[in-house]
Design a protein around this motif. Structure first.
Motif, mmCIF file in Angstrom:
data_model
loop_
_atom_site.group_PDB
_atom_site.id
_atom_site.type_symbol
_atom_site.label_atom_id
_atom_site.label_comp_id
_atom_site.label_asym_id
_atom_site.label_seq_id
_atom_site.Cartn_x
_atom_site.Cartn_y
_atom_site.Cartn_z
ATOM 1 N N THR A 38 -1.764 32.967 -52.513
ATOM 2 C CA THR A 38 -0.300 32.653 -52.363
ATOM 3 C C THR A 38 0.479 33.595 -51.333
ATOM 4 O O THR A 38 1.371 33.509 -50.661
ATOM 5 C CB THR A 38 0.420 32.548 -53.634
ATOM 6 O OG1 THR A 38 -0.294 31.828 -54.360
ATOM 7 C CG2 THR A 38 1.833 32.245 -53.516
ATOM 8 N N SER A 39 0.265 35.180 -51.656
ATOM 9 C CA SER A 39 0.797 35.949 -50.883
ATOM 10 C C SER A 39 -0.256 37.161 -50.565
ATOM 11 O O SER A 39 -0.686 38.106 -51.354
ATOM 12 C CB SER A 39 1.953 36.792 -51.615
ATOM 13 O OG SER A 39 2.563 37.765 -50.745
ATOM 14 N N TYR A 40 -0.806 36.851 -49.166
ATOM 15 C CA TYR A 40 -1.956 37.676 -48.671
ATOM 16 C C TYR A 40 -1.167 38.828 -47.804
ATOM 17 O O TYR A 40 -0.439 38.422 -46.864
ATOM 18 C CB TYR A 40 -2.859 36.722 -47.897
ATOM 19 C CG TYR A 40 -3.910 37.645 -47.143
ATOM 20 C CD1 TYR A 40 -4.391 38.717 -47.456
ATOM 21 C CD2 TYR A 40 -3.926 37.343 -45.585
ATOM 22 C CE1 TYR A 40 -5.160 39.689 -46.492
ATOM 23 C CE2 TYR A 40 -4.741 38.292 -44.776
ATOM 24 C CZ TYR A 40 -5.347 39.178 -45.255
ATOM 25 O OH TYR A 40 -6.245 40.004 -44.433
ATOM 26 N N VAL A 41 -1.726 40.015 -48.196
ATOM 27 C CA VAL A 41 -1.088 41.236 -47.575
ATOM 28 C C VAL A 41 -2.188 42.185 -46.913
ATOM 29 O O VAL A 41 -3.349 42.365 -47.666
ATOM 30 C CB VAL A 41 -0.307 42.170 -48.309
ATOM 31 C CG1 VAL A 41 -0.111 43.553 -47.698
ATOM 32 C CG2 VAL A 41 1.085 41.348 -48.734
ATOM 33 N N TYR A 131 6.185 42.871 -43.548
ATOM 34 C CA TYR A 131 5.304 41.646 -43.175
ATOM 35 C C TYR A 131 4.093 41.613 -43.705
ATOM 36 O O TYR A 131 3.758 42.600 -44.581
ATOM 37 C CB TYR A 131 5.247 41.787 -41.352
ATOM 38 C CG TYR A 131 6.294 41.531 -40.382
ATOM 39 C CD1 TYR A 131 6.609 40.300 -40.246
ATOM 40 C CD2 TYR A 131 6.763 42.823 -40.186
ATOM 41 C CE1 TYR A 131 7.506 40.283 -39.363
ATOM 42 C CE2 TYR A 131 7.841 42.647 -39.145
ATOM 43 C CZ TYR A 131 8.496 41.360 -38.818
ATOM 44 O OH TYR A 131 9.511 41.099 -37.918
ATOM 45 N N ASN A 132 3.393 40.367 -43.757
ATOM 46 C CA ASN A 132 2.035 40.319 -44.472
ATOM 47 C C ASN A 132 1.150 41.172 -44.001
ATOM 48 O O ASN A 132 0.090 41.591 -44.350
ATOM 49 C CB ASN A 132 1.644 38.992 -44.373
ATOM 50 C CG ASN A 132 2.701 37.930 -45.227
ATOM 51 O OD1 ASN A 132 3.718 37.544 -44.792
ATOM 52 N ND2 ASN A 132 2.364 37.684 -46.651
ATOM 53 N N ASN A 133 1.289 41.078 -42.306
ATOM 54 C CA ASN A 133 0.150 42.324 -41.619
ATOM 55 C C ASN A 133 0.832 43.521 -41.507
ATOM 56 O O ASN A 133 1.717 43.742 -40.584
ATOM 57 C CB ASN A 133 -0.309 41.671 -40.219
ATOM 58 C CG ASN A 133 -1.316 42.428 -39.838
ATOM 59 O OD1 ASN A 133 -1.592 43.439 -40.151
ATOM 60 N ND2 ASN A 133 -1.862 41.881 -38.815
ATOM 61 N N THR A 175 4.787 41.497 -52.447
ATOM 62 C CA THR A 175 4.317 41.114 -53.845
ATOM 63 C C THR A 175 2.943 40.378 -53.635
ATOM 64 O O THR A 175 2.596 39.325 -53.963
ATOM 65 C CB THR A 175 5.347 40.074 -54.559
ATOM 66 O OG1 THR A 175 6.562 40.475 -54.610
ATOM 67 C CG2 THR A 175 4.879 40.193 -56.072
ATOM 68 N N PRO A 176 1.879 41.046 -53.035
ATOM 69 C CA PRO A 176 0.705 40.565 -52.652
ATOM 70 C C PRO A 176 -0.088 39.874 -53.968
ATOM 71 O O PRO A 176 -0.079 40.480 -55.055
ATOM 72 C CB PRO A 176 -0.287 41.633 -52.115
ATOM 73 C CG PRO A 176 0.391 43.019 -52.504
ATOM 74 C CD PRO A 176 1.927 42.455 -52.720
ATOM 75 N N THR A 177 -0.741 38.793 -53.797
ATOM 76 C CA THR A 177 -1.733 38.349 -54.749
ATOM 77 C C THR A 177 -2.967 38.286 -54.285
ATOM 78 O O THR A 177 -3.815 38.407 -55.253
ATOM 79 C CB THR A 177 -1.447 36.816 -54.998
ATOM 80 O OG1 THR A 177 -1.613 35.966 -53.695
ATOM 81 C CG2 THR A 177 0.002 36.561 -55.577
ATOM 82 N N PHE A 178 -3.045 38.777 -53.268
ATOM 83 C CA PHE A 178 -4.489 39.175 -52.340
ATOM 84 C C PHE A 178 -4.459 40.079 -51.385
ATOM 85 O O PHE A 178 -3.307 40.021 -50.442
ATOM 86 C CB PHE A 178 -5.033 37.653 -52.212
ATOM 87 C CG PHE A 178 -6.626 37.979 -51.692
ATOM 88 C CD1 PHE A 178 -7.541 37.945 -52.595
ATOM 89 C CD2 PHE A 178 -7.125 38.365 -50.419
ATOM 90 C CE1 PHE A 178 -9.003 37.931 -52.460
ATOM 91 C CE2 PHE A 178 -8.660 38.440 -50.125
ATOM 92 C CZ PHE A 178 -9.348 38.311 -51.273
ATOM 93 N N PHE A 179 -5.063 40.966 -51.000
ATOM 94 C CA PHE A 179 -5.121 42.007 -49.841
ATOM 95 C C PHE A 179 -6.261 42.388 -49.629
ATOM 96 O O PHE A 179 -7.496 41.975 -49.771
ATOM 97 C CB PHE A 179 -4.430 43.055 -50.334
ATOM 98 C CG PHE A 179 -5.170 43.926 -51.495
ATOM 99 C CD1 PHE A 179 -6.019 44.730 -50.934
ATOM 100 C CD2 PHE A 179 -5.123 43.813 -52.823
ATOM 101 C CE1 PHE A 179 -7.083 45.538 -51.980
ATOM 102 C CE2 PHE A 179 -5.939 44.422 -53.756
ATOM 103 C CZ PHE A 179 -6.743 45.473 -53.211
ATOM 104 N N GLY A 245 -1.833 42.978 -60.411
ATOM 105 C CA GLY A 245 -3.021 41.799 -60.787
ATOM 106 C C GLY A 245 -3.595 41.211 -59.210
ATOM 107 O O GLY A 245 -4.331 40.404 -59.461
ATOM 108 N N ALA A 246 -3.087 41.908 -58.312
ATOM 109 C CA ALA A 246 -3.708 41.405 -57.103
ATOM 110 C C ALA A 246 -5.255 41.610 -56.797
ATOM 111 O O ALA A 246 -5.635 42.765 -57.402
ATOM 112 C CB ALA A 246 -3.065 41.734 -55.952
ATOM 113 N N LYS A 247 -6.018 40.695 -56.328
ATOM 114 C CA LYS A 247 -7.431 40.995 -56.106
ATOM 115 C C LYS A 247 -7.494 41.401 -54.541
ATOM 116 O O LYS A 247 -6.395 40.936 -53.738
ATOM 117 C CB LYS A 247 -8.302 39.719 -56.283
ATOM 118 C CG LYS A 247 -8.307 39.380 -57.794
ATOM 119 C CD LYS A 247 -9.060 38.278 -58.229
ATOM 120 C CE LYS A 247 -8.755 37.696 -59.420
ATOM 121 N NZ LYS A 247 -9.461 38.730 -60.619
ATOM 122 N N GLY A 248 -8.600 41.544 -54.132
ATOM 123 C CA GLY A 248 -8.928 41.955 -52.625
ATOM 124 C C GLY A 248 -10.049 42.320 -52.155
ATOM 125 O O GLY A 248 -11.062 42.450 -52.910
#
Length: 525
Positions: A38-41, A131-133, A175-179, A245-248
């Motif tokens: 949902t929110s990739y950083v 930014y996400n990146n 607020t990353p959910t994945f990184f 709780g983000a995974k990555g």
């Protein structure tokens, strides 16, 4: 900081056991598995930012591996992915006004690499936006948590949300959910690409694994980060990224020994025919340097090694002053149209000898264990005054003037780089395991470049740098010799996608690297 060449890595996996699934159907059963996109950083340095050809430019940035990942994440519910705006780079020149030059291209009309003509239009106008990146060219591990880093790095200054912002803090605003986290290359690469030298190009940089210095605030720009400092900072970064709780996926740091920046310029590139005039100097130095310098080969078709400075050698300059006085006296008396008396020549030689002795006090010939950096190609053998018979006889870089420390990574310096890289990667893997995160082992993948890598399409890529149209399609590196080109970033994205599919039970399609552009070639400049 100019290690805006700040590093590289590229490439892809070995043979696939079955035909890979590229995105070519609309009804494929793609899933996100255990991941939430949902929110990739993305956090990292120039490799994450999409840096290529010596800069960041508008179109080049679109090929950043995080942007390529986000395109696939969008198929399974991934949200909007934003990157720092380069809309003002209307002509795709890259660079930053007053700070950096334009991107590198191959000018087909002259057959060489050069900055594309024009002036940068990219400014430092604050964007004040997360930014996400969040890949920042030039960033080392400890820079991500440094308040006010924008004051030190114009790339971050362009979009930092405030003067006191940190890179990691701004990343967390999304607020990353994945990184993805690919930081750490510059902690050792800055040392390597500078030939183990400080900014002045002469003074050796410090290896803080050896010095034990745990205070990065005291480090020089090209120093190797202490591995304890790296592990501590890296752990803090991961703790922050996973706090909600983000995974990555974390990426290991590749070795430098296979990249074009270190393999294009050979240690022995001097044709015997071009070094005839230097032969007397080498014959003179050979018995005085205890095996460091040997007579030059005069055999037609053979090559001679470069003459380099090795800062780890014992300085023998004091032993060379007297012999050089005699040598220079003879040289001056032998010049065409010499009008000096012997006494005058001896007086001049007495002044020149200490300078010459200092020049060769830590000199030796290169060996196959040394790596000559790419930028040395523009200075090797370039005689400043080729038509002046009275010119300094010791002024031809790599031939009669030892190449400065900044142009060569010696065997000892290579060992420092290797030790630091191994320590960083051990920390990365350990921290990932402790946090149940996936690891993309870019170091392992990179090491396969030496013998060639065959990707999923069956295409074979090697570590050979661009050498003409016949190899253009085989190159994954951009023209700075350190960073990937668009095709290389596609291969990196695929490597991470494969790790995500396996570790997080996802089903995401891969990119087809052959669909992406390679080297930038212009017909004229």
């Amino acid at each position: 900081m100019k290690n805006k060449f700040i590093y590289l890595a590229i490439i892809a996996a070995g043979f696939a056991s079955c035909e890979p699934e590229f995105e070519n159907t609309v009804d494929a059963n793609y899933t996100s598995g255990d991941a939430d996109f949902t929110s990739y950083v993305a956090v990292g340095n120039s490799l994450t930012a999409g840096y290529m050809d010596g800069t960041v430019y508008r179109v080049g940035q679109t090929y950043s591996f995080p942007n390529l990942l986000a395109q696939k994440f969008a198929l399974v519910g991934g949200g909007e992915f934003t990157q720092p705006s380069y809309a003002e780079d209307v002509n795709n020149l890259g660079g930053i006004q007053g700070l950096t030059g334009t991107r590198l291209v191959i000018n087909a009309s002259v057959g060489g690499v050069q900055p594309i003509a024009g002036s940068p239009t990219i400014t430092l106008t604050p964007q004040a936006m997360a930014y996400n990146n969040m890949g920042v060219p030039g960033a080392k591990s400890f820079h991500l948590t440094f308040p006010g880093y924008g004051a030190l790095n114009p790339y971050f200054a362009r979009h930092a949300t405030s003067p006191s912002a940190t890179v990691l803090g701004d990343a967390m605003l999304k607020t990353p959910t994945f990184f993805t986290n690919w930081i750490g290359a510059n902690d050792v690469l800055a040392y390597a690409t500078s030939g183990g030298a400080q900014a002045d190009g002469v003074t050796p940089a410090a290896d803080h694994n050896s010095t034990g210095n745990m205070n990065p605030a005291t480090y020089g720009g090209n120093d190797i980060t202490n591995s304890g400092v790296f592990a501590s900072v890296y752990s803090s970064i991961v703790t922050t990224l996973t706090s909600n709780g983000a995974k990555g996926v974390v990426c290991t740091i590749p070795s430098v020994t296979s990249i074009p920046y270190f393999t294009t310029v050979k240690w022995n590139p001097l044709p015997a025919e071009s070094t005839i005039s230097a032969a007397p100097l080498y014959s003179f130095l050979s018995p005085l340097t205890a095996g460091r310098i040997s007579p030059l080969s005069t055999t037609s078709g053979s090559t001679n090694p470069l003459l380099i400075v090795d800062e780890d050698l014992t300085d023998i300059s004091s032993q060379l002053v007297a012999p050089f006085t005699t040598f220079i006296t003879g040289y001056l008396m032998s010049l065409p149209d010499n009008q000096l008396t012997l006494t005058q020549a001896q007086a001049q030689a007495a002044l020149m000898a200490p300078v010459a002795a200092q020049l060769y006090g830590k000199a030796r010939q290169a060996t196959s264990n040394d790596l000559v950096v790419l930028r040395a190609s523009s200075v090797i053998g370039v005689e400043p005054n080729p038509t002046d018979p009275l010119a300094n006889p010791f002024d031809v870089p790599g031939v009669t003037m030892p190449l400065a420390n900044m142009y060569v990574l010696t065997a000892n310096e290579k060992n420092k780089v290797a030790n630091a890289t191994a320590a960083y990667n051990a920390a990365i893997v350990s921290i990932a395991n402790n946090n149940d995160l996936a690891v993309a082992d870019m170091n392992s993948v990179m090491n396969q470049l030496v013998t060639g890598l065959r990707i999923e399409t069956g295409q074979l890529y090697t570590a050979n740098y661009f050498s003409g149209s016949a190899t253009e399609g085989l190159v994954l590196f951009s023209l700075d010799g350190v960073h990937p080109n668009a095709r290389g970033y596609a291969v990196i994205a695929n490597e991470i996608l494969k790790v995500i599919n396996e570790f997080y039970n996802a089903n995401l399609p891969l990119h087809n690297p052959s669909y992406f552009p390679g080297i930038n070639i212009v017909t004229s400049n």
